[in-house]
Write an enzyme that holds these catalytic residues in place. Structure first.
Site: not given
Ligand SMILES: Cc1ncc(COP(=O)(O)O)c(C=O)c1O
Length: 403
Positions: A192, A217, A67, A120
């Site tokens: 992000d 992604k 961890r 998101y």
């Molecule tokens: C722009 C963006 N940030 C964060 C996330 C969250 O990622 P995760 O699904 O891996 O938790 C997503 C998920 O689609 C996303 O599109």
């Protein structure tokens, strides 16, 4: 926590991005393994009690407990920190794990966050439903409108959080300008960069303090792992993030890290191919009478096309569009495509299509969604590495079934 400065990798100084994708982070293996092996263990033996005490005190390098840190995960962290030109990285069990790690590290009671409106859905939920219970207030704004952002900044604003390109509206925020704005007000800028990936943009080099990704992604790229990563500009911020992740317990598993690191090595190849197809598909869609508008940063019709040209090295594999027939036409399209898969997520080798208003962004109240441009008829399309002509043929046959 990984640290670029501590890399023992003999290829650590490779200059080109594609070379760093392949080599950065790899540790020299005592048995000669060309890739970092999977250290599938929860804990690491100490040679003596003094060694254990030293490792906990931080006076001796070495692993303690997965961890806290693990060599397989560390290799991935070192690689992404290198690609992002950051100081250090912390890998997490999901993209939301990275968002939570960062926001819990940087925000506290009675503090304020300013965030991209079309963020998101789960990030909106984390801030709106959960951080609010701990006394954190938020403004969700259009981060392309700098005077509008300036107007909501308060002395208690500690974080400006930007998603660029934004999911699913493809809006592009000027990272350098927003970093200046945040810093003038004593706040940190978190970006992000999931839609961009380190291949297309490097927010830390434009003034951001932390960059994070859902590695689920494009970084992993094969739709077989959920994971996240956050990269800090400097060691002090990196320590804050590591501390937060260790206490939250949302570390990335070593097997997960191995798969993500393997996928990452082909990011440049995958992204080059997918973005070439995305441009052709966006142009094709824009010329179709069934389509009201297309949002793709590579099209001159995109409101921030000029900014995209300067801030990004390419326009990426994501696009969204609105059918003239609205929600019903969009639904019909999603039900009749045959090569694209109807599924959420994005950035993989396979093309995916989805409906944000009823799926990924359904958790955002309808009025907030409308305000930030997530219309009910908006369709999101993540271009994979199939033949572009096959994808166009697939859309064309679906368009013939709209009535
Ligand atoms: C722009 C963006 N940030 C964060 C996330 C969250 O990622 P995760 O699904 O891996 O938790 C997503 C998920 O689609 C996303 O599109």
């Amino acid at each position: 926590m990984s640290s670029n400065s501590q890399q023992s990798n003999s290829h650590g100084n490779c200059k080109g991005f594609a070379s760093r994708l392949v080599h950065a982070g790899n540790q020299k293996d005592p048995l000669g393994s060309v890739v970092t092996p999977i250290y599938q263990c929860s804990t690491f033996a100490f040679e003596c009690a003094q060694q254990g005490a030293n490792r906990f005190a931080g006076t001796e390098e070495g692993y303690i407990y997965t961890r806290i840190a693990n060599p397989t995960t560390r290799a991935l962290e070192d690689c992404v920190a290198n690609l992002e030109e950051g100081c250090c990285a912390v890998a997490t069990s999901s993209g939301m794990g990275a968002v939570a790690t960062v926001l819990l590290a940087l925000l506290g009671k009675d503090q304020h966050i300013v965030c991209t409106g079309s963020v998101y859905g789960a990030t909106f939920g984390l801030i709106h439903k959960h951080l609010s219970r701990f006394g954190v207030s938020a403004d969700f704004v259009d981060t392309t409108d700098l005077p509008g952002m300036e107007a909501v900044m308060r002395p208690s604003t500690k974080v400006v959080y930007v998603e660029t390109p934004s999911n699913p509206t493809m809006q592009i925020t000027d990272i350098r300008a927003v970093a200046d704005l945040a810093h003038r007000h004593g706040a940190l800028l978190v970006v992000d960069s999931t839609f961009g990936s380190p291949y297309l943009q490097r927010p830390l080099t434009l003034g951001a303090d932390v960059v994070l990704h859902s590695v689920t992604k494009s970084i992993n790229g094969h739709a077989d792992v959920v994971g996240g990563i956050a990269v800090a500009r400097d060691l002090a911020l990196g320590k804050q993030l590591t501390d937060s992740m260790r206490h939250l317990g949302c570390n990335m598993d070593p097997h997960q890290a191995f798969l993500v690191h393997r996928g990452l090595k082909t990011l440049a190849l995958r992204m080059q191919r997918a973005q070439e197809s995305a441009l052709v598909i966006a142009q094709w869609l824009e010329a179709r009478p069934e389509v009201a508008w297309v949002r793709y940063p590579g099209l001159p019709s995109h409101p921030q096309h000029e900014l995209a040209k300067t801030q990004m090295s390419g326009f990426g594999a994501m696009l969204s569009f609105e059918m003239r027939g609205g929600l019903e036409a969009g639904r019909r399209l999603m039900d009749t495509v045959q090569l694209a898969t109807l599924a959420v997520s994005l950035g993989g080798v396979e093309t995916l299509i989805e409906h944000p208003a009823s799926m990924t962004h359904a958790g955002i109240p309808a009025d907030e969604r409308q305000k930030s441009g997530i219309t009910d008829g908006l369709v999101r399309y993540s271009v994979g590495i199939e033949d572009a002509q096959d994808l166009i043929n697939d859309l064309a046959q679906a368009f013939t079934k709209l009535d």
